[in-house]
Design a protein around this motif. Structure first.
Motif, PDB file in Angstrom:
ATOM      1  N   ALA A 136       0.813  -1.214   0.000  1.00 49.21           N
ATOM      2  CA  ALA A 136       0.000   0.000   0.000  1.00 49.21           C
ATOM      3  C   ALA A 136       0.844   1.261   0.000  1.00 49.21           C
ATOM      4  N   ALA A 137       2.145   1.158   0.297  1.00 49.21           N
ATOM      5  CA  ALA A 137       3.030   2.327   0.293  1.00 49.21           C
ATOM      6  C   ALA A 137       3.624   2.601  -1.083  1.00 49.21           C
ATOM      7  N   LEU A 138       3.273   1.801  -2.090  1.00 50.98           N
ATOM      8  CA  LEU A 138       3.710   2.062  -3.461  1.00 50.98           C
ATOM      9  C   LEU A 138       3.279   3.477  -3.854  1.00 50.98           C
ATOM     10  N   ARG A 139       4.216   4.285  -4.327  1.00 51.56           N
ATOM     11  CA  ARG A 139       3.943   5.721  -4.454  1.00 51.56           C
ATOM     12  C   ARG A 139       4.213   6.240  -5.868  1.00 51.56           C
ATOM     13  N   VAL A 140       3.161   6.768  -6.497  1.00 51.61           N
ATOM     14  CA  VAL A 140       3.276   7.625  -7.679  1.00 51.61           C
ATOM     15  C   VAL A 140       2.203   8.703  -7.478  1.00 51.61           C
ATOM     16  N   PRO A 141       2.565   9.891  -7.033  1.00 53.84           N
ATOM     17  CA  PRO A 141       1.559  10.896  -6.676  1.00 53.84           C
ATOM     18  C   PRO A 141       0.767  11.370  -7.880  1.00 53.84           C
ATOM     19  N   ALA A 142      -0.420  11.915  -7.621  1.00 54.42           N
ATOM     20  CA  ALA A 142      -1.249  12.485  -8.682  1.00 54.42           C
ATOM     21  C   ALA A 142      -0.467  13.581  -9.392  1.00 54.42           C
ATOM     22  N   GLY A 143      -0.589  13.615 -10.712  1.00 55.75           N
ATOM     23  CA  GLY A 143       0.155  14.578 -11.510  1.00 55.75           C
ATOM     24  C   GLY A 143       1.397  13.983 -12.140  1.00 55.75           C
ATOM     25  N   ALA A 144       1.811  12.808 -11.681  1.00 46.08           N
ATOM     26  CA  ALA A 144       2.945  12.095 -12.272  1.00 46.08           C
ATOM     27  C   ALA A 144       2.443  10.785 -12.856  1.00 46.08           C
ATOM     28  N   ARG A 145       3.191  10.234 -13.784  1.00 45.32           N
ATOM     29  CA  ARG A 145       2.799   8.981 -14.419  1.00 45.32           C
ATOM     30  C   ARG A 145       3.713   7.831 -14.021  1.00 45.32           C
ATOM     31  N   TRP A 146       5.025   8.094 -13.852  1.00 49.48           N
ATOM     32  CA  TRP A 146       5.992   7.053 -13.527  1.00 49.48           C
ATOM     33  C   TRP A 146       6.815   7.453 -12.304  1.00 49.48           C
ATOM     34  N   ASN A 147       7.297   6.459 -11.589  1.00 43.56           N
ATOM     35  CA  ASN A 147       8.262   6.676 -10.513  1.00 43.56           C
ATOM     36  C   ASN A 147       9.339   5.590 -10.633  1.00 43.56           C
TER      37      ASN A 147
ATOM     38  N   ALA B 246      30.324  -7.626   5.363  1.00 36.85           N
ATOM     39  CA  ALA B 246      30.175  -7.805   3.917  1.00 36.85           C
ATOM     40  C   ALA B 246      28.804  -8.309   3.518  1.00 36.85           C
ATOM     41  N   VAL B 247      27.737  -7.655   4.014  1.00 37.74           N
ATOM     42  CA  VAL B 247      26.381  -7.936   3.578  1.00 37.74           C
ATOM     43  C   VAL B 247      25.933  -6.778   2.710  1.00 37.74           C
ATOM     44  N   ASP B 248      25.383  -7.063   1.546  1.00 34.56           N
ATOM     45  CA  ASP B 248      24.927  -5.972   0.709  1.00 34.56           C
ATOM     46  C   ASP B 248      23.613  -6.321   0.033  1.00 34.56           C
ATOM     47  N   GLY B 249      22.896  -5.285  -0.397  1.00 35.41           N
ATOM     48  CA  GLY B 249      21.623  -5.472  -1.076  1.00 35.41           C
ATOM     49  C   GLY B 249      21.394  -4.361  -2.088  1.00 35.41           C
ATOM     50  N   GLN B 250      20.661  -4.670  -3.146  1.00 32.17           N
ATOM     51  CA  GLN B 250      20.328  -3.689  -4.177  1.00 32.17           C
ATOM     52  C   GLN B 250      18.855  -3.845  -4.546  1.00 32.17           C
ATOM     53  N   LEU B 251      18.268  -2.737  -4.952  1.00 27.84           N
ATOM     54  CA  LEU B 251      16.847  -2.727  -5.292  1.00 27.84           C
ATOM     55  C   LEU B 251      16.634  -1.769  -6.458  1.00 27.84           C
ATOM     56  N   ILE B 252      15.790  -2.162  -7.391  1.00 30.07           N
ATOM     57  CA  ILE B 252      15.334  -1.278  -8.454  1.00 30.07           C
ATOM     58  C   ILE B 252      13.822  -1.429  -8.563  1.00 30.07           C
ATOM     59  N   ALA B 253      13.126  -0.301  -8.685  1.00 26.94           N
ATOM     60  CA  ALA B 253      11.668  -0.332  -8.678  1.00 26.94           C
ATOM     61  C   ALA B 253      11.118   0.625  -9.713  1.00 26.94           C
ATOM     62  N   LEU B 254      10.000   0.235 -10.321  1.00 30.46           N
ATOM     63  CA  LEU B 254       9.317   1.064 -11.297  1.00 30.46           C
ATOM     64  C   LEU B 254       7.832   1.045 -10.989  1.00 30.46           C
ATOM     65  N   GLY B 255       7.239   2.242 -10.849  1.00 23.76           N
ATOM     66  CA  GLY B 255       5.811   2.357 -10.602  1.00 23.76           C
ATOM     67  C   GLY B 255       5.124   3.143 -11.706  1.00 23.76           C
ATOM     68  N   TYR B 256       3.893   2.751 -12.043  1.00 22.15           N
ATOM     69  CA  TYR B 256       3.127   3.411 -13.098  1.00 22.15           C
ATOM     70  C   TYR B 256       1.730   3.714 -12.570  1.00 22.15           C
ATOM     71  N   ARG B 257       1.309   4.970 -12.685  1.00 20.10           N
ATOM     72  CA  ARG B 257      -0.010   5.379 -12.219  1.00 20.10           C
ATOM     73  C   ARG B 257      -0.965   5.458 -13.401  1.00 20.10           C
ATOM     74  N   ARG B 258      -2.027   4.679 -13.348  1.00 20.00           N
ATOM     75  CA  ARG B 258      -3.031   4.693 -14.396  1.00 20.00           C
ATOM     76  C   ARG B 258      -4.011   5.840 -14.161  1.00 20.00           C
ATOM     77  N   GLU B 259      -4.767   6.196 -15.181  1.00 20.05           N
ATOM     78  CA  GLU B 259      -5.730   7.283 -15.052  1.00 20.05           C
ATOM     79  C   GLU B 259      -6.799   6.968 -14.017  1.00 20.05           C
ATOM     80  N   SER B 260      -7.068   5.695 -13.792  1.00 19.47           N
ATOM     81  CA  SER B 260      -8.056   5.288 -12.789  1.00 19.47           C
ATOM     82  C   SER B 260      -7.567   5.503 -11.361  1.00 19.47           C
TER      83      SER B 260
END
Length: 297
Positions: A54-65, A78-92
């Motif tokens: 529910a914390a996935l965030r693409v605010p109104a007025g933007a289309r991608w994050n 020597a512990v490491d982590g990486q993350l890549i994320a893409l969010g898309y806000r639909r008109e609905s």
């Protein structure tokens, strides 16, 4: 910190010790990848919804994050982590997100009867999530995630599918309060072997307005038959600068440790850059995190 110790011990115990763990390297997902600046249940930077759908965030007025995060401990752990994320806000108003995250312990040496190294023992985990979130009612957002998790410990490799549900009550009339709760890595019927977590957090505005405020809250992260992490956190927003701090207590196997998290996030145009640190405990080194996210209209 107990999480760093588990990473090495799990491999040293061999496959017999891992027999009860359906997918190896579950302990790597107790590191707060992308959630050092904020409580996991409320973490919206780098906009991934990794811990709470529910914390996935693409605010109104933007289309991608688009967001990335990198987490590492000092060289001796020597512990490491990486993350890549893409969010898309639909008109609905529905937000669709894809997140790929990886955590690993490199440099675990393989030895036989003598101390001569025979190479490295792989110990890592890959987590891929597809998430959907939207505001169901005024002040209430909900999200759902389907996750593929793969874990490797030496020659043992396995994978599993999990599903998680999360909620965030936000912008409440009383001091702009927020309340959030979600599951993490939940597989119905496999709660003992897979050890899913329950995440929760709540905060409110002590003073100020949206762009210049002080917030105070509490966070909780509890792993089934595992560690419990809880404590207060505070956040200051001063125009384009966010300052964060948290005091956390972790209990596990009859023991307890406390530590501090702190960090800063800078907002510039459509970009947010964050740097955070978690102090080491019990003689272990600190943990560092870097995040970067960008909105695309």
């Amino acid at each position: 910190m107990r999480r760093m110790l588990w990473c090495g011990l799990a491999v040293l115990l061999g496959t017999r010790g891992l027999g009860a763990q359906t997918v190896p390297a579950r302990d790597l997902w107790e590191f707060p990848l992308g959630a050092v600046l904020e409580p996991a249940a409320l973490a919206s930077e780098p906009g991934s919804g990794l811990w709470n759908p529910a914390a996935l965030r693409v605010p109104a007025g933007a289309r991608w994050n688009l967001g990335v995060a990198s987490l590492t401990t000092s060289a001796d752990q020597a512990v490491d982590g990486q993350l890549i994320a893409l969010g898309y806000r639909r008109e609905s108003g529905v937000i669709i997100g894809v997140t790929i995250a990886r955590a690993a312990v490199p440099g675990i040496l393989r030895t036989e009867t003598d101390p001569q190294s025979l190479g490295d023992v792989p110990y890592n985990s890959l987590l891929a999530s597809v998430t959907a979130a939207r505001e169901l009612l005024p002040h209430l957002s909900a999200g759902f995630a389907v996750r593929y998790r793969e874990g490797r410990a030496d020659r043992l490799l396995n994978h599993a599918i999990a599903a998680d549900l999360g909620f965030v009550l936000h912008d409440l009339p009383f001091r702009d309060a927020r309340i959030s709760v979600s599951s993490f890595l939940w597989r119905p019927g496999r709660e003992i072997s897979d050890r899913p977590a329950v995440l929760a957090a709540a905060d409110l505005r002590l003073m100020g307005t949206a762009l210049r405020e002080t917030r105070l809250g509490m966070s909780y992260n509890g792993v089934n038959r595992g560690a419990r992490e809880y404590g207060p956190f505070v956040a200051w927003r001063i125009a384009r600068v966010d300052l964060r701090g948290a005091w956390l207590r972790t209990t596990s196997a009859g023991g307890a440790v406390t530590r501090l998290r702190s960090g800063i996030a800078l907002h510039y145009n459509r970009f947010v850059v964050g740097v955070a640190r978690e102090e080491g405990a019990s003689g272990l080194g600190p943990l560092y995190q870097f995040t970067l996210s960008s909105l695309i209209k």
